[in-house]
Structure formats: structure tokens, C-alpha cells
Design a protein around this motif. Structure first.
Motif, short mmCIF file in Angstrom:
data_model
loop_
_atom_site.label_atom_id
_atom_site.label_comp_id
_atom_site.label_asym_id
_atom_site.label_seq_id
_atom_site.Cartn_x
_atom_site.Cartn_y
_atom_site.Cartn_z
N ALA A 136 2.88 -15.18 -41.62
CA ALA A 136 4.15 -15.13 -42.34
C ALA A 136 4.83 -13.78 -42.16
O ALA A 136 6.06 -13.70 -42.04
CB ALA A 136 3.91 -15.42 -43.82
N LEU A 137 4.02 -12.71 -42.14
CA LEU A 137 4.59 -11.37 -41.98
C LEU A 137 5.33 -11.22 -40.66
O LEU A 137 6.43 -10.65 -40.62
CB LEU A 137 3.47 -10.33 -42.06
N PHE A 138 4.76 -11.76 -39.57
CA PHE A 138 5.36 -11.58 -38.25
C PHE A 138 6.66 -12.37 -38.10
O PHE A 138 7.39 -12.17 -37.14
CB PHE A 138 4.37 -11.99 -37.16
N LYS A 139 6.95 -13.27 -39.06
CA LYS A 139 8.22 -14.00 -39.05
C LYS A 139 9.21 -13.43 -40.07
O LYS A 139 10.34 -13.91 -40.16
CB LYS A 139 7.97 -15.48 -39.35
N ASN A 140 8.77 -12.44 -40.82
CA ASN A 140 9.63 -11.84 -41.84
C ASN A 140 10.70 -10.96 -41.18
O ASN A 140 10.38 -10.07 -40.39
CB ASN A 140 8.77 -10.99 -42.78
N PRO A 141 11.99 -11.19 -41.48
CA PRO A 141 13.06 -10.41 -40.83
C PRO A 141 12.93 -8.91 -41.02
O PRO A 141 13.24 -8.13 -40.11
CB PRO A 141 14.33 -10.96 -41.49
N ASN A 142 12.48 -8.49 -42.20
CA ASN A 142 12.34 -7.05 -42.45
C ASN A 142 11.26 -6.44 -41.56
O ASN A 142 11.43 -5.34 -41.01
CB ASN A 142 12.01 -6.79 -43.92
N PHE A 143 10.14 -7.16 -41.40
CA PHE A 143 9.08 -6.65 -40.53
C PHE A 143 9.53 -6.66 -39.07
O PHE A 143 9.26 -5.71 -38.33
CB PHE A 143 7.81 -7.49 -40.68
N THR B 136 12.51 -6.30 -37.88
CA THR B 136 13.41 -5.17 -37.67
C THR B 136 12.64 -3.85 -37.63
O THR B 136 12.89 -2.99 -36.78
CB THR B 136 14.47 -5.12 -38.78
N LYS B 137 11.70 -3.69 -38.56
CA LYS B 137 10.89 -2.46 -38.60
C LYS B 137 10.10 -2.30 -37.30
O LYS B 137 10.05 -1.21 -36.72
CB LYS B 137 9.93 -2.52 -39.79
N GLY C 241 15.18 -7.17 -26.36
CA GLY C 241 14.09 -8.10 -26.14
C GLY C 241 14.52 -9.51 -25.79
O GLY C 241 13.68 -10.35 -25.46
N LEU C 242 15.82 -9.79 -25.86
CA LEU C 242 16.35 -11.10 -25.49
C LEU C 242 16.89 -11.03 -24.07
O LEU C 242 17.50 -10.04 -23.67
CB LEU C 242 17.45 -11.54 -26.46
N VAL C 243 16.69 -12.11 -23.32
CA VAL C 243 17.08 -12.15 -21.92
C VAL C 243 18.07 -13.29 -21.72
O VAL C 243 17.90 -14.39 -22.26
CB VAL C 243 15.85 -12.37 -21.01
N SER D 237 10.29 -7.64 -27.97
CA SER D 237 10.55 -7.69 -29.41
C SER D 237 10.21 -9.07 -29.96
O SER D 237 10.00 -10.03 -29.21
CB SER D 237 12.02 -7.37 -29.70
N LEU D 238 10.17 -9.15 -31.29
CA LEU D 238 9.98 -10.41 -32.00
C LEU D 238 11.31 -10.97 -32.50
O LEU D 238 11.32 -11.94 -33.26
CB LEU D 238 9.04 -10.20 -33.20
N LEU D 239 12.42 -10.36 -32.12
CA LEU D 239 13.72 -10.75 -32.66
C LEU D 239 14.01 -12.22 -32.37
O LEU D 239 13.78 -12.71 -31.27
CB LEU D 239 14.82 -9.87 -32.06
#
Length: 400
Positions: free
Chosen positions: A44-51, A53-54, A118-120, A367-369
């Protein structure tokens, strides 16, 4: 379980949550993707927008986390597999493009049209009949919808794309320039936030070079181009501002290596040490010489200054891109890649398989964005990815 393992688990459980989050935010994306199955809270943390961005801010603050992104020659020959390559001074690895779209065949490869946060942006050679946004790390992709803009009866001859992030609107955008028979052209802009295209009414008096990959600097796309009308065929840098949606041009400095070289040179647009710059390469013989010019005050032609010269070096085919720290990626005649560091005047052989002729090289940070409206490849029906028929030629079609 050993005593050491038991003590390690106890320490991990007793760590404050803030410290755990801070530690995880400093790890590479590939490590986090392996750890997401450790427990539900981490997933859940790895999908959290705040995490997310951090983590991205942490990753983006270290230049060691950047890569050169390109399509290698190997990816087009090994069993027809599609992949992109990430290259740094210490490692090289390939990422498969597992997008088996029924419309496509091996003869229609993907072209990298940009990388941002991170987006292509991927497009289909040669006229970008399909455009995708893709996060190679999370395997999330989005197929851009066809544009509803009215088209002329004549067929497009050439399509130029640019992909970037507009900080003023917090939005990712794709710019498409469509050339028909001169002077007819169309310019349109896609917004990820609205998932829609709009036409930009403008007098397009620039022909962007085929080999010119877009360079993002100060919220603007930049390309190498030749200008018409009052520019009378002069080579210039053309820019498009994502904020006011206006094309502008910048005049080049006066290049000259020596009387022997004359005007025989080619130039490559770069961002060099946080300045807009050009790398100029002499065309004379096999021992090529290079000059790096920087524009110390953006948009002011009189601020061009030669930063450094290097060479001559034998068997150099072309210059590809400048890295974040000013290192210059070069390709030899047979495809070997080398990295030149102007600060130390040293060359490092990267031993890679070279870049295909239709691929540009971009700077990439993993990135995870997320991608708004994106889907995970394994969970999607790729039959739904269809081309914009205006950009499809008869011999692009795959017969079932």
C-alpha cells in the motif's frame, strides 16, 4: 530461526514508521518493486502518492540515478524482441517492451519520443500512428486517443513529437507537428490531465530535422531546424513554450574549426551543465574534432560562448547526448559507445552495441509515478490499442 535473524526482525518491527519510510524512499525503484510483496502495508505504501513523490524527489536529487535511454541495435536483431536500453557509466541493462499489440509487426518498431520523470513516450515508426505513454518500471501504459482535429486530404509526409512536463499546469503534454506538402502543416497538443488533443493555430515556418530529438529546457521543447520566410533557409534552434504555446527561434553561434574544415560540420542540441548548448562536430576525415558551446543567458544570442574543445579522435561516428554532469556520449563507427568527460579529459569505453539509426537518446530517471488512466500490461486487452488511421499507410497494415 537463528538468534541473529530473530534479532533483525525485532529491530525491524521496532523501528518507527517514519524511519522505515525514509529508508525505503532512498532505495532504487527495482528494489521497491521486489519488496512490494513483503507485506500488505509496504504494498500500500508504494502506491501512496505522498511516498511516490518523496521517493522521486530523492531519486532525482542524485545524478548517479540517471541513465541514457535509447533503443540498441541488439534489440532489433535478437528474435525480433522489442526493448529499450538504460546505460550509465557503470552498468547497462535492457527492459523488454512487453506490449504485444496485434496491429504491430516486427517491421514497425517503437521509437522513443521522449522521457520525463520516469515516463517514456513511445511512437510507431515512421508516422506515429500509435502513441503510448509508458512507465518501464511499473509496466503501466496508456494509449493516446486519436485526434479529432480535421485533416487535409493530402497524406502526412513527416511527424515530429515532443513529450514533457508542464510545471505551470502540473500536466504531461505531447506536442505533435505534422508536415504535409510545404507550406501545409498542423500543430496539436495532447494533455494527459484532460486526455484530449487541441490544435495550435500557428504559422509553422520551420522544418525540424528528422534526426532532431526534442530537448526539454525551461518548460520548452527545443529542436534543430531550418527556417523559412525571413530566415531564408538558415539553420536555427526552434522552441515551443508549453505555457504560452508559441514557437520561437534562437540563432546559432558562428562555428568554425579551421580553414581546412571550412563549413563542413554538424551540430547537436544539448543541455550542458544547466545551460542550453550545442556540440559541434567537424566532418573532415575520420579524426573528428568537437566544440561544446553554451548559451550563458537563455534566449540571448550574444551570450553564446565556447566552453571546451576536444579531439581529434579516430573512428567516431556521431555525438548522441550529454549527461547530467556534462559527460558526452559518443558512438564509434561500428557501434561501440564511449563516454567523454570534459572535466577530466578522459574517455571510458562502455562496450555497448550502439544505437539504431532511428532512435534518439534521452536522459531517464526511474520512478514509481503513475500515468493517469494508465493500465498494467498484463491486465489489459491490447487488441483495444488501435492506430490513428490518418497516419497509417497501406503497407503498415497487418493482414490477419
Amino acid at each position: 530461526m537463528s538468534t541473529d535473524e530473530s534479532e533483525s526482525e525485532t529491530v525491524a518491527r521496532d523501528l518507527p514508521r517514519d524511519i522505515i519510510i525514509d529508508i525505503l524512499s532512498r532505495l532504487p525503484v527495482r528494489s521497491l518493486l521486489r519488496f512490494k510483496c513483503v507485506c500488505k502495508p509496504w504494498y500500500a505504501l508504494f502506491k501512496n502518492p505522498n511516498f511516490i513523490t518523496k521517493h522521486f524527489n530523492q531519486t532525482n536529487s542524485h545524478t548517479t540515478n540517471t541513465y541514457f535511454l535509447y533503443t540498441s541495435r541488439r534489440s532489433t536483431t535478437d528474435n525480433g524482441d522489442r526493448s529499450i536500453s538504460l546505460l550509465s557509466s557503470s552498468e547497462t541493462f535492457d527492459i523488454p517492451i512487453d506490449l504485444d499489440i496485434p496491429f504491430l509487426s516486427i517491421s514497425k518498431p517503437f521509437r522513443i519520443s521522449g522521457s520525463c520523470n520516469g515516463l517514456v513516450c513511445l511512437s510507431i515508426v515512421p508516422l506515429a500512428s500509435i502513441i503510448l505513454l509508458w512507465n518501464p518500471a511499473t509496466r503501466v501504459f496508456k494509449h493516446l486517443p486519436p485526434s479529432p482535429i480535421a485533416r487535409p486530404q493530402s497524406l502526412p509526409i513527416k511527424v515530429v513529437l515532443g513529450f514533457g512536463f508542464d510545471p505551470n499546469t502540473n500536466d504531461y503534454k505531447v506536442l505533435r507537428v505534422v508536415y504535409y506538402c510545404y507550406p501545409l502543416s498542423q500543430v496539436e497538443l495532447y494533455s494527459l490531465s484532460t486526455n484530449s488533443w487541441k490544435e495550435i493555430k500557428t504559422d509553422m515556418r520551420f522544418l525540424i530535422f528528422e534526426s532532431s530529438g526534442s530537448v526539454i529546457f525551461k518548460g520548452r521543447f527545443h529542436w534543430t531546424a531550418v527556417g523559412f520566410q525571413e530566415l531564408n533557409g538558415r539553420e536555427v534552434i526552434v522552441s515551443f513554450d508549453m505555457d504560452d504555446e508559441v514557437f520561437r527561434y534562437i540563432m546559432l553561434p558562428t562555428f568554425r574549426f579551421s580553414d581546412d574544415d571550412g563549413d563542413r560540420f554538424r551540430w547537436h542540441l544539448v543541455v550542458f551543465k544547466e545551460c542550453l548548448g550545442v556540440v559541434v562536430c567537424s566532418k573532415n576525415g575520420h579524426n573528428k574534432k568537437f566544440d561544446i558551446w553554451v548559451m550563458n543567458e537563455y534566449g540571448v544570442t550574444g551570450s553564446w560562448a565556447k566552453y571546451v574543445s576536444f579531439g581529434p579522435y579516430p573512428r567516431i561516428n556521431r555525438m548522441l547526448r550529454c549527461g547530467i554532469n556534462g559527460e558526452v556520449l559518443l558512438e564509434k563507427d561500428h557501434g561501440e559507445l564511449i563516454l567523454y568527460d570534459p572535466a577530466t579529459e578522459t574517455i571510458k569505453d562502455l562496450g555497448s552495441n550502439g544505437v539504431v539509426c532511428w532512435s534518439d537518446v534521452f536522459i531517464h530517471v526511474e520512478s514509481l509515478l503513475p500515468i493517469k488512466g494508465g493500465r498494467v500490461v498484463e491486465m489489459s486487452n491490447l487488441c483495444a490499442v488501435v492506430p490513428d488511421l490518418h497516419f497509417v499507410r497501406k503497407f503498415d497494415l497487418v493482414l490477419e
